[in-house]
Design a protein around this motif. Sequence first.
Motif, PDB file in Angstrom:
ATOM      1  N   TYR A 288      -2.543   1.103  -4.861  1.00 16.95           N
ATOM      2  CA  TYR A 288      -1.690   0.426  -5.835  1.00 16.95           C
ATOM      3  C   TYR A 288      -2.546  -0.505  -6.670  1.00 16.95           C
ATOM      4  O   TYR A 288      -3.380  -1.242  -6.130  1.00 16.95           O
ATOM      5  N   ASN A 289      -2.363  -0.420  -7.962  1.00 17.51           N
ATOM      6  CA  ASN A 289      -3.010  -1.367  -8.858  1.00 17.51           C
ATOM      7  C   ASN A 289      -4.531  -1.467  -8.665  1.00 17.51           C
ATOM      8  O   ASN A 289      -5.087  -2.550  -8.629  1.00 17.51           O
ATOM      9  N   GLY A 290      -5.180  -0.325  -8.479  1.00 21.45           N
ATOM     10  CA  GLY A 290      -6.622  -0.354  -8.377  1.00 21.45           C
ATOM     11  C   GLY A 290      -7.192  -0.582  -6.997  1.00 21.45           C
ATOM     12  O   GLY A 290      -8.402  -0.634  -6.837  1.00 21.45           O
ATOM     13  N   ASN A 291      -6.320  -0.742  -6.001  1.00 20.57           N
ATOM     14  CA  ASN A 291      -6.821  -1.021  -4.651  1.00 20.57           C
ATOM     15  C   ASN A 291      -6.200  -0.099  -3.611  1.00 20.57           C
ATOM     16  O   ASN A 291      -5.060   0.337  -3.754  1.00 20.57           O
ATOM     17  N   TYR A 292      -6.960   0.142  -2.546  1.00 16.23           N
ATOM     18  CA  TYR A 292      -6.414   0.829  -1.385  1.00 16.23           C
ATOM     19  C   TYR A 292      -6.027  -0.224  -0.373  1.00 16.23           C
ATOM     20  O   TYR A 292      -6.777  -1.154  -0.110  1.00 16.23           O
ATOM     21  N   TYR A 293      -4.847  -0.048   0.213  1.00 13.35           N
ATOM     22  CA  TYR A 293      -4.344  -1.125   1.063  1.00 13.35           C
ATOM     23  C   TYR A 293      -4.308  -0.823   2.545  1.00 13.35           C
ATOM     24  O   TYR A 293      -3.899  -1.670   3.318  1.00 13.35           O
ATOM     25  N   GLY A 294      -4.694   0.367   2.965  1.00 13.87           N
ATOM     26  CA  GLY A 294      -4.640   0.535   4.414  1.00 13.87           C
ATOM     27  C   GLY A 294      -4.984   1.900   4.935  1.00 13.87           C
ATOM     28  O   GLY A 294      -5.500   2.751   4.213  1.00 13.87           O
ATOM     29  N   PHE A 295      -4.700   2.077   6.210  1.00 14.83           N
ATOM     30  CA  PHE A 295      -5.090   3.252   6.963  1.00 14.83           C
ATOM     31  C   PHE A 295      -3.884   4.133   7.259  1.00 14.83           C
ATOM     32  O   PHE A 295      -3.114   3.844   8.178  1.00 14.83           O
ATOM     33  N   PRO A 296      -3.714   5.229   6.507  1.00 10.59           N
ATOM     34  CA  PRO A 296      -2.553   6.081   6.743  1.00 10.59           C
ATOM     35  C   PRO A 296      -2.656   6.752   8.108  1.00 10.59           C
ATOM     36  O   PRO A 296      -3.701   7.289   8.447  1.00 10.59           O
ATOM     37  N   TYR A 297      -1.583   6.677   8.898  1.00 10.65           N
ATOM     38  CA  TYR A 297      -1.628   7.300  10.217  1.00 10.65           C
ATOM     39  C   TYR A 297      -0.545   8.341  10.416  1.00 10.65           C
ATOM     40  O   TYR A 297      -0.525   9.044  11.401  1.00 10.65           O
ATOM     41  N   SER A 298       0.389   8.377   9.462  1.00  7.72           N
ATOM     42  CA  SER A 298       1.469   9.344   9.626  1.00  7.72           C
ATOM     43  C   SER A 298       2.181   9.498   8.289  1.00  7.72           C
ATOM     44  O   SER A 298       2.248   8.561   7.519  1.00  7.72           O
ATOM     45  N   PRO A 299       2.697  10.706   8.007  1.00  6.52           N
ATOM     46  CA  PRO A 299       3.507  10.808   6.803  1.00  6.52           C
ATOM     47  C   PRO A 299       4.747   9.949   7.004  1.00  6.52           C
ATOM     48  O   PRO A 299       5.313   9.948   8.105  1.00  6.52           O
ATOM     49  N   ASN A 300       5.138   9.211   6.005  1.00 10.26           N
ATOM     50  CA  ASN A 300       6.288   8.347   6.169  1.00 10.26           C
ATOM     51  C   ASN A 300       7.555   9.160   6.197  1.00 10.26           C
ATOM     52  O   ASN A 300       8.441   8.961   6.999  1.00 10.26           O
ATOM     53  N   THR A 301       7.608  10.073   5.295  1.00  9.25           N
ATOM     54  CA  THR A 301       8.852  10.765   5.074  1.00  9.25           C
ATOM     55  C   THR A 301       8.566  12.231   5.103  1.00  9.25           C
ATOM     56  O   THR A 301       8.537  12.872   4.065  1.00  9.25           O
TER      57      THR A 301
ATOM     58  N   VAL B 109     -12.820   1.942   2.376  1.00 13.82           N
ATOM     59  CA  VAL B 109     -12.060   2.939   1.621  1.00 13.82           C
ATOM     60  C   VAL B 109     -12.713   4.308   1.773  1.00 13.82           C
ATOM     61  O   VAL B 109     -12.035   5.325   1.942  1.00 13.82           O
ATOM     62  N   LYS B 110     -14.031   4.309   1.751  1.00 21.72           N
ATOM     63  CA  LYS B 110     -14.737   5.583   1.870  1.00 21.72           C
ATOM     64  C   LYS B 110     -14.428   6.240   3.219  1.00 21.72           C
ATOM     65  O   LYS B 110     -14.160   7.431   3.313  1.00 21.72           O
ATOM     66  N   GLU B 111     -14.410   5.406   4.248  1.00 18.05           N
ATOM     67  CA  GLU B 111     -14.106   5.941   5.580  1.00 18.05           C
ATOM     68  C   GLU B 111     -12.682   6.478   5.652  1.00 18.05           C
ATOM     69  O   GLU B 111     -12.415   7.498   6.277  1.00 18.05           O
ATOM     70  N   ILE B 112     -11.770   5.752   5.009  1.00 18.24           N
ATOM     71  CA  ILE B 112     -10.380   6.214   4.994  1.00 18.24           C
ATOM     72  C   ILE B 112     -10.294   7.576   4.335  1.00 18.24           C
ATOM     73  O   ILE B 112      -9.652   8.498   4.845  1.00 18.24           O
TER      74      ILE B 112
END
Lengths: 309, 452, 417
Positions: free
Chosen positions: C141-154, C124-127
């Motif tokens: 979500y709900n206290g957790n980070y779930y992944g690596f954002p690579y692009s704005p979705n919208t 998470v720190k690296e993200i």
Amino acid sequence: MSANNLTAVTGKKTKSYAAQKRTALIASYVFLTVLSIIWVIPIIWVVLTAFRAEPGQFSSTFFPHPYTWVEGDIQYTATYTLDNFKELFTPREGFDFAKMWLNTFIVATISCIISTFFAVATSYVMSRLRFKLRKTFMNIALVMGMFPGFMSMIAIYFILKSIGIHQTLLALVLVYSGSAGLGFYVCKGFFDTVPKALDEAAMIDGANKAQVFFQIILPMSKPIIVYQALNAFMGPWMDFIFAKFLMGTNYDTYTVAVGLYAMLERERIYTYFRQFAAGSVLVAVPIMVLFMSLQRYYVEGVTGGAVKG
Amino acid sequence: MFQKKDESEIKIEDSFATKLSFVIMGFANLAHKQFAKGIGFLAIEIGFIVFMIMGGATNLVNLITLGTVETHDEVIPGKILPVRVFGDNSMLFLLYGVLTCMVIAAFVMVWRANVKSARQVQKLEMQGKPIPSFLDDAKLYLDEKFHITMLFLPITGILAFTVLPLLYMICIAFTNYDREHQVPGNLFHWIGLGNFGNILIGDERMSRTFFGTLVWTIIWAFFATFTNYFAGIIVALIINQKDVKFKKLWRAVLVLTIAMPQFISLLVMRCFFSNYGVVNRTLINMGIIKNIDGAIPFFEDPTLAKITVIFVNMWIGIPHTMLMSSGILMNIPQDLYEAATVDGANKVQMFFKITLPQIIFTTTPYLIQTFIGNINNFNLIYLLTGGGPVNANYYSAGDTDLLVTWLFKLTSDNRDYSLASTIGILIFIISATFSLLTYTNTKSYKEEDAFQ
Amino acid sequence: MKKRILALSLAAAMVIGALASCTKQETVVSSAVEARDVSLTLWGAEADLDFLKEVSSDFAKTYADEHDDVKSVTVDVKIVGENDSSKEALKDINAAADVFGVPGDQTAQLADAKAIYAMPEDVVKEIKDLVGDSTAAKAFYNGNYYGFPYSPNTACALYYNKTLFTEDEVKDLNVMLEKDLGDTKAIGVDSNAFLSSCWILTAGGELYTNSNRDYCTFDSDECVEMMKFVQKNAGKMYKGSTEDAVGLLKDGKLAAWFDGSWNASKVVGALGDNVAVTVLPKVKVNDKEYQMTCFGGVKYYAVNAASKEPEVAIALAQYLSSADVQLKKYEAKQAMNPPQLAIPTALSLIENDTIKSNPAIAAYMKQGEMIVVQEPVIPQDWWGDFGALYSDIFDGKISADNIKAEITKHIESWKTM
């Protein structure tokens, strides 16, 4: 009233009757022309789009404009082009139209044979043979078809997965033809109109029920077989939900409907809409040809054997 | 039937071989040298026992519990991630449980057939009649029992691809398989009739949506079926007038549309009728409408959207009924009309007394099937309006949503499977009752033997 | 006799059943003593396919070289677009890819079904270092980070017709609305809730903030005034689908259109040479000035919880979202014919010269900074419901005096969705 007068009156009457008839006929032609235009416009639009040079889903007019684009260093201008078909047949990963077409054709042909057999067999039995539970079965079959099919997709997916065929063409064949036995109503209507005396005569000659079916009834059921077969054959070309759900990422088994429908995603529709139209034309043509050439049987099948005067 | 029972079951006491057949299937057949049959029964029994041991019994237990092991994470030292250990999958438990129940039901039937067969050979032996050989039995399946031969494969297909999924879906309605209990990470459980209560009375918004959508579904099915039906007949009548030329051409033009896959033609229709679609744009260009503010809201006004879908459906459906009634019209014996003309009937009378009854009689099964098809006409609504315009008073539904498209939204967007199944069952009850009542009351059902 | 048929056909079903019971769920077992071969599956959009294949084979080589316990890595890239991936993964998690791109709004569904891994702390720190706290939070979500954002979705932006508005005019909505354009509409916003919610968000409306399902301030005075403003000016605005807007833009009947990057090719195609892209304008309502804003999220790489090689999968996800790969992706997409836009998320790239030279990307990234983070708990029903409410207000079906009451009523129902 003198004889003269009488002729005059009838003469006038005939004339006005003829005029009325003429008006009716003209009205009929006008009506039919308008109707044909309404029916044909969307189809012409798809065909025009298939040959259109201008990209995008819409053209602000019914007939396309000339369109200019640059490829390399050369500038092109065209209104119509064959490039859409060319690109459609250029395979890329996840989209190989020729292969999809072939897949669909195979699935459609096999499932058409199976489901025609299922439907004809079931309807013949329901129409001709008498046994316990016959009416019960007919009633159950009637209501069974009313369950919304897609609700069961996930169940069917896991059933097919458990026997290891969920991403194969065989799975599609099974799904499209498996329940064909339920759709026997129209077909049964046909058999109901075939005179029972035929069977009885054959039975007196010593034929068993199987022989009656295969040698007497089946040969004269061409119309209803064609009707069933045509309907079954069309299914796989049009279904985009089930096929996609079952096949997942196995592109090799995609059918045309899956491929075409995928072109309509919001990010892709602008680029692919013309190819989509081109693909649609190629799907529609074989079905159209089949339909036109077999129309006579189709109509007879649905209307039954006996009404033939 | 009762007499038959008396003879075969009450008068004769079961012999030892027959009794043993209760336990060892096919024993009596084997004892009487019906080897093929006997081995067949025995093989099925062994297969069944193996199946039950291998997993069938567990499947049954799982069907009752729907899974007990929760998904959890296991921390392993030295690893950056804890390992997720998936627990039981309630959904698969339910599916396999239902499957096992079907297998058991099948087995019970085979067992009964086995007992019957054992009694049969016993009886034949006592009467001193010859025991039928395998070939004799086989012959029977081409004659007296021909319906079994013919129905075997179709029914297998129906059981696997309609009945099993259906039972599975019905079961879901009695569970809490909703978005809070999603597999594979969560278990769901049996909750009884809660979902039905929710839809019909519990949640006000939900029941409003259900009844609103239901009423529209019925209105839609009625209009969609009958507009097509009668318009198709009228078109056929016009084409089939004696003096009209190019009959084939007119028909061919309409038939073109049947060959076009529906998702294509419906997409085109959507483009045509949208706010700034071909129709509105043409009207603006012609000056009939001043600008986009005056555009006809084909899909945006609730009432107009309903009318639009019915009209578009006519475009799709008229060719079918036209084709069909053309066929019937061509085939009505001309002497019927001639006789009527002699009796002084006019055209209108002839239509209502001869033509229409003939068409209706022949097409009743088709009509019923179309009506049911329209109740579940998913493609048309989904591709044309997507259910819209969205109704702010409904739960996840729009004004043109049929029950079936609403259901689709519930499963695909909201993953409320239990709710969707419940609605599915309710749709089913409604359409089943309706069609059974209608169908069993039609002339062609009551008089199905009349023609023969 | 009928029963016999049933019996026999069920016997056939039995075979299926026997096989069915054999397919047991596999549990994750990882015991890495010997060097092993790792094979992973990756899902991505069709347009990214070639690029993903290239970079993931780079990854495979590097990873195998750097890790002694791994002999070789193969990454199989399959086409499942970001919009379909969560549906596809939840259908059958065991058949899903190890790593797949998902839009942020799917986080709740996937996380609730326990289908994806929450990222461990040091990852998470690296993200956060890579994309910044606020972007990272879009996969939270709900206290957790779930992944690596690579692009704005919208990534949303305002597209306008240069011949109808000047660059200065599009900075102020009030100016745009006052300009006399005849029959032509000044600005259009899709009735789709994702876009039409921009008004109420601009006025500071908050929805389900911090995943609190009872929280909503859409009926605040500011929001209500904003909706009254929209209703008053509805005559100069257009509300409809992108399809219709494309036609209007093409015919010069609509001067500006607010839409997401997914529709960019259509909108740009319709405006042709007259197209310009910018951020949403400022707007003044009752003497109060707002910068317009909208919902937004990210696409991120999630790691399948049923993956047999979760650690390698995490490394792959991390590699794919690294600044270098993002830049590579941008360049690869630009080289395509026609060029496509890949908007990066890595903070370090904002100052990159290549990126800076593209004005469209600047508009998207600037708009990106202004967005309101869309809460992953927004239920699917909400979108349709808000869209309907918005339409009713826009069309004047709800009178100005009733707007507040209506919104309050809807907020009540959103609490129980």
